[in-house]
Design a protein around this motif. Structure first.
Motif, PDB file in Angstrom:
ATOM      1  N   SER A 166       0.820  -1.210   0.000  1.00  0.00           N
ATOM      2  CA  SER A 166       0.000   0.000   0.000  1.00  0.00           C
ATOM      3  C   SER A 166       0.861   1.270   0.000  1.00  0.00           C
ATOM      4  O   SER A 166       0.411   2.317  -0.440  1.00  0.00           O
ATOM      5  N   ILE A 179      -2.894  -5.079 -10.740  1.00  0.00           N
ATOM      6  CA  ILE A 179      -3.968  -6.071 -10.581  1.00  0.00           C
ATOM      7  C   ILE A 179      -3.568  -7.037  -9.469  1.00  0.00           C
ATOM      8  O   ILE A 179      -2.680  -7.873  -9.649  1.00  0.00           O
ATOM      9  N   ASP A 180      -4.236  -6.938  -8.315  1.00  0.00           N
ATOM     10  CA  ASP A 180      -3.782  -7.694  -7.148  1.00  0.00           C
ATOM     11  C   ASP A 180      -4.897  -8.447  -6.438  1.00  0.00           C
ATOM     12  O   ASP A 180      -4.771  -8.779  -5.260  1.00  0.00           O
ATOM     13  N   ASN A 181      -5.990  -8.746  -7.178  1.00  0.00           N
ATOM     14  CA  ASN A 181      -7.041  -9.557  -6.566  1.00  0.00           C
ATOM     15  C   ASN A 181      -6.987 -10.976  -7.123  1.00  0.00           C
ATOM     16  O   ASN A 181      -6.572 -11.197  -8.256  1.00  0.00           O
ATOM     17  N   PHE A 240      -9.271 -12.971  -8.068  1.00  0.00           N
ATOM     18  CA  PHE A 240     -10.302 -13.346  -9.034  1.00  0.00           C
ATOM     19  C   PHE A 240      -9.906 -13.005 -10.469  1.00  0.00           C
ATOM     20  O   PHE A 240     -10.491 -13.497 -11.424  1.00  0.00           O
ATOM     21  N   GLY A 293       5.372  -6.235   0.906  1.00  0.00           N
ATOM     22  CA  GLY A 293       5.419  -5.179   1.924  1.00  0.00           C
ATOM     23  C   GLY A 293       4.283  -5.176   2.928  1.00  0.00           C
ATOM     24  O   GLY A 293       4.519  -5.211   4.135  1.00  0.00           O
ATOM     25  N   THR A 294       3.049  -5.076   2.462  1.00  0.00           N
ATOM     26  CA  THR A 294       1.887  -5.021   3.362  1.00  0.00           C
ATOM     27  C   THR A 294       0.794  -5.950   2.852  1.00  0.00           C
ATOM     28  O   THR A 294      -0.288  -5.504   2.476  1.00  0.00           O
ATOM     29  N   PRO A 295       1.055  -7.262   2.846  1.00  0.00           N
ATOM     30  CA  PRO A 295       0.108  -8.171   2.198  1.00  0.00           C
ATOM     31  C   PRO A 295      -1.237  -8.278   2.919  1.00  0.00           C
ATOM     32  O   PRO A 295      -1.317  -8.139   4.135  1.00  0.00           O
ATOM     33  N   THR A 296      -2.285  -8.495   2.130  1.00  0.00           N
ATOM     34  CA  THR A 296      -3.594  -8.890   2.646  1.00  0.00           C
ATOM     35  C   THR A 296      -3.827 -10.343   2.224  1.00  0.00           C
ATOM     36  O   THR A 296      -3.111 -10.868   1.370  1.00  0.00           O
ATOM     37  N   THR A 297      -4.829 -10.955   2.814  1.00  0.00           N
ATOM     38  CA  THR A 297      -5.143 -12.343   2.448  1.00  0.00           C
ATOM     39  C   THR A 297      -5.445 -12.459   0.957  1.00  0.00           C
ATOM     40  O   THR A 297      -4.973 -13.380   0.282  1.00  0.00           O
ATOM     41  N   GLU A 298      -6.228 -11.514   0.428  1.00  0.00           N
ATOM     42  CA  GLU A 298      -6.566 -11.579  -1.001  1.00  0.00           C
ATOM     43  C   GLU A 298      -5.326 -11.381  -1.876  1.00  0.00           C
ATOM     44  O   GLU A 298      -5.169 -12.038  -2.908  1.00  0.00           O
ATOM     45  N   TRP A 303       4.404 -14.814   8.465  1.00  0.00           N
ATOM     46  CA  TRP A 303       3.344 -15.073   7.488  1.00  0.00           C
ATOM     47  C   TRP A 303       3.862 -14.815   6.078  1.00  0.00           C
ATOM     48  O   TRP A 303       3.757 -15.659   5.190  1.00  0.00           O
ATOM     49  N   ARG A 304       4.469 -13.655   5.892  1.00  0.00           N
ATOM     50  CA  ARG A 304       5.002 -13.318   4.576  1.00  0.00           C
ATOM     51  C   ARG A 304       6.213 -14.184   4.219  1.00  0.00           C
ATOM     52  O   ARG A 304       6.402 -14.539   3.047  1.00  0.00           O
ATOM     53  N   PRO A 364      -9.988  -3.382  -7.066  1.00  0.00           N
ATOM     54  CA  PRO A 364     -11.013  -3.692  -6.067  1.00  0.00           C
ATOM     55  C   PRO A 364     -10.628  -4.847  -5.140  1.00  0.00           C
ATOM     56  O   PRO A 364      -9.920  -5.767  -5.529  1.00  0.00           O
ATOM     57  N   TRP A 391     -14.091 -10.037 -13.300  1.00  0.00           N
ATOM     58  CA  TRP A 391     -14.709  -9.811 -11.977  1.00  0.00           C
ATOM     59  C   TRP A 391     -15.215  -8.376 -11.872  1.00  0.00           C
ATOM     60  O   TRP A 391     -16.373  -8.119 -11.534  1.00  0.00           O
ATOM     61  N   ARG A 392     -14.343  -7.436 -12.207  1.00  0.00           N
ATOM     62  CA  ARG A 392     -14.756  -6.030 -12.130  1.00  0.00           C
ATOM     63  C   ARG A 392     -15.781  -5.681 -13.195  1.00  0.00           C
ATOM     64  O   ARG A 392     -16.679  -4.867 -12.970  1.00  0.00           O
ATOM     65  N   THR A 418      -0.763   6.129   3.798  1.00  0.00           N
ATOM     66  CA  THR A 418       0.312   5.173   4.052  1.00  0.00           C
ATOM     67  C   THR A 418       1.648   5.625   3.457  1.00  0.00           C
ATOM     68  O   THR A 418       2.679   5.630   4.122  1.00  0.00           O
ATOM     69  N   MET A 439       4.856  -0.325   7.935  1.00  0.00           N
ATOM     70  CA  MET A 439       3.402  -0.284   7.831  1.00  0.00           C
ATOM     71  C   MET A 439       2.814  -1.703   7.978  1.00  0.00           C
ATOM     72  O   MET A 439       2.071  -2.168   7.117  1.00  0.00           O
ATOM     73  N   ASP A 496       0.265  -4.124   8.908  1.00  0.00           N
ATOM     74  CA  ASP A 496      -1.144  -3.946   9.256  1.00  0.00           C
ATOM     75  C   ASP A 496      -1.993  -5.187   9.035  1.00  0.00           C
ATOM     76  O   ASP A 496      -3.200  -5.089   8.885  1.00  0.00           O
ATOM     77  N   PHE A 503      -1.955 -11.344  11.074  1.00  0.00           N
ATOM     78  CA  PHE A 503      -1.142 -12.556  11.235  1.00  0.00           C
ATOM     79  C   PHE A 503       0.274 -12.235  11.731  1.00  0.00           C
ATOM     80  O   PHE A 503       0.977 -13.114  12.208  1.00  0.00           O
ATOM     81  N   GLU A 504       0.701 -10.997  11.555  1.00  0.00           N
ATOM     82  CA  GLU A 504       2.026 -10.587  12.005  1.00  0.00           C
ATOM     83  C   GLU A 504       1.939  -9.466  13.050  1.00  0.00           C
ATOM     84  O   GLU A 504       2.967  -8.957  13.495  1.00  0.00           O
ATOM     85  N   GLU A 545      -9.382  -6.920   8.094  1.00  0.00           N
ATOM     86  CA  GLU A 545      -8.085  -7.423   8.544  1.00  0.00           C
ATOM     87  C   GLU A 545      -7.309  -6.360   9.333  1.00  0.00           C
ATOM     88  O   GLU A 545      -6.647  -6.671  10.323  1.00  0.00           O
TER      89      GLU A 545
END
Lengths: 276, 276, 276
Positions: free
Chosen positions: A34, A54-56, A58, A75-80, A112-113, B77, B112-113, C37, C53, C55, C58-59, C80
């Motif tokens: 982010s 593009i980071d989703n 789906f 750097g700041t990963p999300t589950t998706e 995790w990462r 998204p 998806w989008r 951010t 950052m 966030d 899990f970490e 999250e």
């Protein structure tokens, strides 16, 4: 071929790669953090590439199928995003599309990462790039880091990194001097330049990883890493000659990322070769 | 009324809209992508509006109930943002609050989008804005895009876009020249200006969508689209006259977004009318 | 001790805090919004700290265990991030690591985040900072806000905020003038300076909260809040003296955040003490 001849050859290949980047404006999929997303996109546009963040999960497969290169940054990963990384890396591996892995924060604190990075290695990144702490930890050393910043010198790490060439054709370590290990050439390239202000601008390392990915769409992994590091080192050096504080530096740095050309590469490229 | 008279009337309405924007500083909810979020907020503040990037599904309804306009952008998204988009669009539709849809990347690769965009059309966006590839794909044409960048010209697309006026009062297509199709006026407005550096700064299109939303809080959809496009075209043209590389351009562009006034609108507005 | 003597003592403590910040470059974990951010990370780097950052839930625990300070900002939360906030706040509370809470948008319209803020208060933030509307709402008043922007003056709010000193040692309210309530000192500090352009740059408040967190790693909560507010007020004042539009202002503001030093603090610090 002597090191001097080999240096000239490498510089010619870098200039060719820069020229192709301008001509082809390759599409680069970036799954990044982010902090870096706007900055890395602007660096890629300024340098001549076409970024797409593009980071989703789906759309990760269908997009990775059409991209010319992929950049993955932890750097700041999300589950998706984690799901998207696995899908995209697997997809580009199948298609032999080049991709760059930036294992931000790799080490025992951020498990995790780090575990995701270990999984991603199976998809054979074209280049692994990181700071000295991250690369040393990835090479299995016990390392102290300060958050996502390195606490050790790139000079002490590049020999440790040799074992990582089983995972990737090229390892790029950024620091006061940058070191690029090449499996293809069997040597190490030390890149000098830049400015002490560069680490004072957040996400420069992340954007460098994205730029390596962009170059990898038009040349080999080693030349891609060398071209991107020279691009950054020259822009950083020239920006610092004009301006000495961090806000203005960042603006002029972006200007030089955009205006760099083959003459400037010939005049300012500062690197040397070291036997592996 | 002749086209010349109509142009003068439109320009007066744009100046009135700009004046109202400064007076009312309308609240604009933005659900946008990770690349654009900081940049779009700064553009709105510089132009005189009050941005609020509320993009979670748990506050989407209550916030959409109080906002003066809504901007939805499909750039990067997440699942939670997708839910927030549906809830917010439905809410503003019920309240007759104006909203702008920016279908970033619409097309067969990013399904998806694209499917979400198809659903969002049911909530009757006041303005749909996009680049030529996106608008052409939305109009049902088979289009090649390069990631999220257009590969075709806005000139060739604006007639295709006429069919989209069943979904929205206004379609705005950005490109070398911008085209605004108005159902209300039954004509097309071509906006000239800007700079070739504008597409070299990421998220300018996304920020333009947010600015159309801001203007739509104080005027009709057509005038809102025209005002925002002129605001960008004039700031881009004046910034480029001062500065020629992309980092500095972006700084001075933001300066002109902030300092634009009615005299500059009168002096520099460059647009023409075309029959639909 | 007279107010004049106390002012001198406070200014010496601020200068000492600034010096320690440069020496120790403390690690600051930031869980912040998508708008802030990049900007907050750059402000921290420019000021001398090391931002991270981190966030994700899990970490969150392992990182909060090693950080020197934590900054939590409720601007654009995801599910999250909300989990990460709870885990990280609980962890730093157990370790007596200082942390700053910025309850962006607190109030009746944005219930999800407001309820999370209420939970986070249990973990005893070292400093709570916000604009006048947020702090007034947190103090239990019925307040009108405009999205995430304040509609009331900091002057009218600082006495209301006294009741919040049960939750935190220090309450910092930003506005035309800033007010810092200190439980430790039993008084209010009014900080003057800055520029009317500061609220025209998005995320300045969010970055200020992160900078308070950075300072809190090297001094008491009150001095941390005072040092960060003076750092911003002086940089804002000096930037505005050089430049009058918002894009360039932001660049020069970042320059001054980086070049501020003890001489500038001595020369430009503008604050006064008020009895609680």
């Amino acid at each position: 071929m002597s090191f001097t001849e080999q240096k000239n050859t490498l510089l010619q290949q870098v200039i060719q790669a820069w020229t192709r980047l301008q001509e082809q404006q390759p599409l680069v999929q970036c799954i990044t953090n982010s902090v870096a997303t706007n900055y890395a996109a602007n660096i890629l546009l300024a340098a001549g590439a076409s970024p797409a963040m593009i980071d989703n999960p789906f759309e990760a497969e269908s997009f990775a199928n059409v991209t010319s290169a992929l950049s993955i940054n932890l750097g700041t990963p999300t589950t998706e995003q984690m799901q998207a990384m696995l899908i995209s890396a697997q997809t580009v591996d199948h298609k032999n599309t080049p991709w760059v892995l930036d294992p931000v924060g790799y080490g025992p604190v951020l498990k995790w990462r780090s575990s995701m990075v270990d999984q991603l290695l199976a998809f054979k990144p074209s280049v692994i790039r990181g700071n000295a702490s991250e690369i040393s930890a990835l090479a299995g050393k016990q390392v102290q880091a300060k958050g996502v910043d390195s606490t050790i010198s790139s000079h002490t790490v590049y020999r440790q990194a040799q074992c990582l060439l089983v995972h990737s054709e090229c390892i790029a370590i950024s620091g006061e001097a940058d070191f690029i290990l090449s499996r293809e050439l069997g040597l190490v390239i030390q890149v000098n330049g830049g400015s002490y202000l560069q680490p004072k601008v957040t996400a420069t390392g992340c954007a460098l990883g994205a730029l390596i990915a962009a170059y990898s769409a038009v040349t080999t992994p080693t030349i891609a890493a060398l071209a991107a590091h020279l691009h950054f080192a020259i822009a950083g050096k020239l920006a610092y000659e004009k301006i000495a504080s961090v806000g203005s530096f960042n603006v002029v740095f972006m200007d030089y990322i955009h205006t760099l050309n083959s003459e400037m590469l010939l005049q300012y490229a500062d690197f040397q070769l070291i036997s592996l």
